[in-house]
Scaffold this active site. Structure first.
Site, PDB file in Angstrom:
ATOM      1  N   CYS A 143       9.904  -6.780   6.943  1.00 44.03           N
ATOM      2  CA  CYS A 143      11.498  -6.638   7.098  1.00 44.03           C
ATOM      3  C   CYS A 143      11.923  -8.162   6.960  1.00 44.03           C
ATOM      4  CB  CYS A 143      12.017  -6.344   8.713  1.00 44.03           C
ATOM      5  SG  CYS A 143      11.690  -4.698   8.898  1.00 44.03           S
ATOM      6  N   ARG A 146       9.394  -8.143   1.607  1.00 47.02           N
ATOM      7  CA  ARG A 146       9.251  -7.738   2.902  1.00 47.02           C
ATOM      8  C   ARG A 146       9.505  -6.320   3.333  1.00 47.02           C
ATOM      9  NH1 ARG A 146       8.410 -12.661   5.313  1.00 47.02           N
ATOM     10  NH2 ARG A 146       8.264 -11.877   7.541  1.00 47.02           N
ATOM     11  N   TRP A 162      11.610  -2.607   6.328  1.00 49.18           N
ATOM     12  CA  TRP A 162      10.236  -1.814   6.128  1.00 49.18           C
ATOM     13  C   TRP A 162      10.138  -1.083   7.449  1.00 49.18           C
ATOM     14  CZ3 TRP A 162       5.485  -1.053   8.390  1.00 49.18           C
ATOM     15  CH2 TRP A 162       4.390  -0.352   7.565  1.00 49.18           C
ATOM     16  N   ASN A 172      12.702  -8.081  13.170  1.00 46.47           N
ATOM     17  CA  ASN A 172      11.549  -8.190  12.617  1.00 46.47           C
ATOM     18  C   ASN A 172      10.527  -8.086  13.468  1.00 46.47           C
ATOM     19  OD1 ASN A 172       9.402 -10.346  10.709  1.00 46.47           O
ATOM     20  ND2 ASN A 172       9.423  -8.214  10.686  1.00 46.47           N
ATOM     21  N   GLY A 173       9.552  -6.997  13.360  1.00 44.30           N
ATOM     22  CA  GLY A 173       8.522  -6.848  14.219  1.00 44.30           C
ATOM     23  C   GLY A 173       8.527  -5.459  14.974  1.00 44.30           C
ATOM     24  N   GLU A 214     -10.912  -2.925  -6.052  1.00 49.27           N
ATOM     25  CA  GLU A 214      -9.669  -3.582  -6.341  1.00 49.27           C
ATOM     26  C   GLU A 214      -8.976  -2.712  -7.260  1.00 49.27           C
ATOM     27  OE1 GLU A 214      -7.673  -5.555  -5.158  1.00 49.27           O
ATOM     28  OE2 GLU A 214      -6.612  -6.355  -6.773  1.00 49.27           O
ATOM     29  N   LYS A 266      -5.206  -0.830  -6.599  1.00 50.03           N
ATOM     30  CA  LYS A 266      -4.136  -0.917  -7.508  1.00 50.03           C
ATOM     31  C   LYS A 266      -3.545   0.356  -7.875  1.00 50.03           C
ATOM     32  CE  LYS A 266      -3.475  -4.266  -6.918  1.00 50.03           C
ATOM     33  NZ  LYS A 266      -4.162  -5.372  -6.270  1.00 50.03           N
ATOM     34  N   GLU A 278      -2.102   2.096  -4.664  1.00 48.46           N
ATOM     35  CA  GLU A 278      -0.442   1.433  -4.265  1.00 48.46           C
ATOM     36  C   GLU A 278       0.499   1.699  -5.488  1.00 48.46           C
ATOM     37  OE1 GLU A 278      -1.999  -3.458  -4.580  1.00 48.46           O
ATOM     38  OE2 GLU A 278      -0.541  -2.480  -3.135  1.00 48.46           O
ATOM     39  N   HIS A 284     -24.765  10.589  -2.300  1.00 49.20           N
ATOM     40  CA  HIS A 284     -24.933  10.624  -0.569  1.00 49.20           C
ATOM     41  C   HIS A 284     -23.649  11.230  -0.237  1.00 49.20           C
ATOM     42  CE1 HIS A 284     -28.516   8.355  -0.521  1.00 49.20           C
ATOM     43  NE2 HIS A 284     -28.049   7.568  -1.317  1.00 49.20           N
ATOM     44  N   LYS A 286       5.425  -6.538   0.550  1.00 49.31           N
ATOM     45  CA  LYS A 286       4.497  -7.712  -0.054  1.00 49.31           C
ATOM     46  C   LYS A 286       3.891  -8.644   1.016  1.00 49.31           C
ATOM     47  CE  LYS A 286       2.981 -10.330  -3.072  1.00 49.31           C
ATOM     48  NZ  LYS A 286       1.844  -9.721  -3.810  1.00 49.31           N
TER      49      LYS A 286
HETATM   50  C1  AGP Z   1      -2.574  -5.830  -2.750  1.00 45.53           C
HETATM   51  O1  AGP Z   1      -2.267  -5.323  -3.984  1.00 45.53           O
HETATM   52  C2  AGP Z   1      -1.801  -5.259  -1.593  1.00 45.53           C
HETATM   53  N1  AGP Z   1      -0.478  -5.366  -1.941  1.00 45.53           N
HETATM   54  C3  AGP Z   1      -2.428  -5.615  -0.076  1.00 45.53           C
HETATM   55  O2  AGP Z   1      -3.599  -4.830  -0.192  1.00 45.53           O
HETATM   56  C4  AGP Z   1      -2.613  -7.198   0.281  1.00 45.53           C
HETATM   57  O3  AGP Z   1      -3.589  -7.613  -0.404  1.00 45.53           O
HETATM   58  C5  AGP Z   1      -2.923  -7.256   1.758  1.00 45.53           C
HETATM   59  O4  AGP Z   1      -1.816  -6.683   2.325  1.00 45.53           O
HETATM   60  C6  AGP Z   1      -3.160  -8.509   2.314  1.00 45.53           C
HETATM   61  O5  AGP Z   1      -2.096  -9.285   1.867  1.00 45.53           O
HETATM   62  P1  AGP Z   1      -2.467 -11.111   1.984  1.00 45.53           P
HETATM   63  O6  AGP Z   1      -3.428 -11.241   1.090  1.00 45.53           O
HETATM   64  O7  AGP Z   1      -0.850 -11.466   2.140  1.00 45.53           O
HETATM   65  O8  AGP Z   1      -2.883 -11.104   3.475  1.00 45.53           O
END
Ligand code: AGP
Length: 600
Positions: free
Chosen positions: A2, A27, A74, A98-99, A472, A476, A479, A495, A595
């Protein structure tokens, strides 16, 4: 999560509020809203969806007033609807938050017994109700907000405007970040100082538990050190770059991917000069603590600490680590890793470690962030600002910085001499050229992506650092492509996960031709035998050894297995982006995400 913005500048503020919200949209973008206070009283506009939708609502019906607050949401409690959008208002008080108000249910019961009625599903709606009650009980505006901070448990950053005081904004924080600025024309508040770029002047972060009041010309802090803290203002650094923020790219993600060679070079150069590395070298064990992609960056670099520096290295998910009650050795160092420097769980680890009397270490990309302020020693990756929700250049920069740290620790521990250190660091720096060559493979990865575009699930396999690259890559695709993409250590396939393999399911195998190549190739053969559609990412040697096994083989640049693994990370970014684009998705603003994850 937020974003909050507020302005008190003697001019109609509605447009300024909306423009500033755009800078905070990273945010959260579930809904947006503004509350403006003026001669006509309190005026609210809210809309579900992104700030553009709110802008359309306000375009034909602009609220008048020179004092206002704004919010981009958010959603935590309650669906992303118009009615759940902030600001929330009651009895002449409007609030953005926010929170999370953790005890919102109890507070609603208490207030309901007093006759208050609630119209939203949010936790935040209790805040204007409490403030209004405190005002009715005789408190002034600041006291009412301070008292609300006492009643509401959890993390809070809030800004409030009042119908009966159209000349001020009262702000407060505990846990969630909030900063205030004074420029030539007025006073401002924001979740992130980056939003002050458009106002200039100077800014300061609110301390935990602090309440402040923004009049047009000044900011007044509650507390004994109110005057002393005036010395802690910093100038707002105005951005140099104007024009197209995407620099001609189709998305921020595309732009940020293209910036990886420079981000890599800059970060290697900065990390070569990081002060205080000897503190890591003196440790008997290191725990890298992070979330999401940052966690995978730690996993990818782990072998460098163990093999080169001879330092046992644990990689920990912050939300697990902090609640596990694990045992740390006396000389164990905890290094928190974060792009944003704001991630709630990672930040909490730093705070809890400090409270326990340990020195705290962080590697962060955002210089003006909570972690840079909280950690005893904070090193900065130098990737530049990342706006796309998916971490790209910040991920590769984290990997670069960690490897430099590991090599310097190896040197400090006497495991490599100065000559070998310099050669290794030069070699690492030169990987920026290899990253450029990988970026040239975009067309190749776009054609590989076309086989995936209609698939709902995918599997990624790798071993060692290539497993981290697979994790990783799968994250990607999840998300931004909304594909159920799962990564497994190739050795784990038999397994359980192999039961999921059926004809046509895409399997991506990351296999540089190192000592593990034959083993990884066996796993590839096993999924192929069960009808999987196989995409193999390897180097020229690996491609020759794999022959015609895969349906599609992409040959990556890189002089050794490590370099090929870095190259694979970038190839997998392309894969996810092209799959998402083929599905018509917004790669910069994937659904349900933000983000910066500032709630636990
Ligand atoms: C990565 O593509 C994501 N958006 C997410 O996993 C991110 O890496 C995670 O929220 C950690 O964020 P930070 O590196 O700002 O702590």
């Amino acid at each position: 999560m937020c974003g909050i913005f507020g302005a008190n500048n003697g001019r109609p503020v509605a447009s300024k509020l909306i423009d500033s919200l755009r800078r905070l949209e990273y945010r959260g973008y579930d809904s947006a809203g503004i509350a403006v206070v003026g001669a006509q009283g309190l005026d609210l506009r809210r809309a579900s969806g992104c700030v553009d939708r709110l802008a359309a609502v306000v375009r034909d019906d602009r609220p008048e007033g020179t004092v206002g607050i704004a919010h981009t949401r958010w959603a935590t409690h309650g669906a992303p609807t118009d009615v759940n959008a902030h600001p929330h208002a009651f009895d002449g008080v409007a609030v953005v938050h926010n929170g999370i108000v953790e005890n919102h249910a109890e507070l609603k019961w208490w207030l309901s017994d007093l006759g208050h009625e609630f119209v939203t599903e949010t936790d935040s709606e209790v805040l204007p109700h409490i403030i209004a009650k405190m005002r009715r009980d005789g408190m002034d505006h600041r006291q009412a907000v301070a008292a609300t901070l006492e009643y509401a448990k959890g993390s809070l950053a809030l800004a409030a405007v009042f119908e009966d005081a159209p000349d001020r904004i009262v702000v407060a924080r505990r846990g969630s970040p909030l900063a205030v600025a004074i420029s030539e024309d007025g006073a401002y508040v924001s979740s992130d100082p980056a939003a002050f770029d458009a106002v200039g002047g100077r800014f300061t972060h609110l301390e935990d538990g602090e309440v402040a009041e923004l009049t047009r010309g000044d900011v007044w802090f509650d507390g004994a050190d109110g005057d002393a803290r005036r010395n802690r203002w910093e100038p707002v650094v105005l951005p140099q770059d104007g024009g197209d923020p995407r620099a001609g790219h189709s998305s921020f993600m595309a732009k940020e991917m293209a910036e990886q060679p420079d981000a890599w070079s800059r970060t290697v150069a900065s990390a070569r000069a990081f002060a205080g590395v000897e503190e890591l070298a003196a440790a008997d064990r290191i725990a890298i603590v992070a979330c999401g992609s940052s966690y995978y960056a730690g996993l990818m670099a782990r072998a460098w600490f163990e093999r080169e520096a001879g330092l046992a290295c644990d990689i920990e998910v912050a939300s697990e680590f902090r609640h596990r009650g694990g045992v740390l050795s006396e000389r164990q160092v905890v290094l928190c890793l974060s792009q944003s420097g704001e991630t709630a769980d990672t930040l909490a680890v730093i705070e809890e470690m400090r409270a326990a009397g340990r020195r705290t270490f962080a590697l962060v990309n955002t210089a003006r962030s909570a972690m840079t302020r909280a950690a005893d020693r904070c090193w900065l990756t130098d990737a530049g600002r990342e706006i796309g929700v998916a971490a790209t250049k910040t991920f590769t920069a984290q990997v670069a910085a960690l490897v430099v740290l590991a090599l310097r620790v190896a040197h400090a521990r006497g495991r490599i001499d100065a000559d070998r250190l310099e050669k290794a660091l030069d070699g690492l720096a030169s990987l920026s050229d290899m990253i450029r060559q990988t970026l040239a493979l975009e067309g190749r990865m776009a054609s590989a992506a076309s086989a995936f575009a209609d698939r709902r699930s995918a599997f990624y396999l790798g071993r060692g650092p290539a497993f981290a690259a697979a994790l990783e890559g799968a994250l990607k695709l999840k998300e931004i492509g909304y594909v159920q993409a799962e990564a497994y250590a190739a050795g784990e396939l038999k397994h359980g996960p192999i039961a999921l393999i059926e004809p046509g399911v895409p399997v991506v195998v990351v296999a540089p031709s190192d000592h593990l190549f034959e083993k990884t190739l066996s796993s590839a053969q096993e999924v192929k035998a069960r009808g999987a559609r196989l995409l193999l990412l390897t180097d020229a040697g690996g491609a020759a050894r794999a022959g015609r096994l895969a349906d599609d083989t992409v040959v990556l640049p890189g002089a050794d297995a490590w370099a090929v693994t870095v190259s694979a990370v970038i190839a997998l970014q392309f894969l996810a982006r092209h799959i998402a684009t083929a599905r018509g998705l917004d790669v910069d603003r994937p659904r349900n995400l933000a983000k910066s994850v500032t709630v636990e």
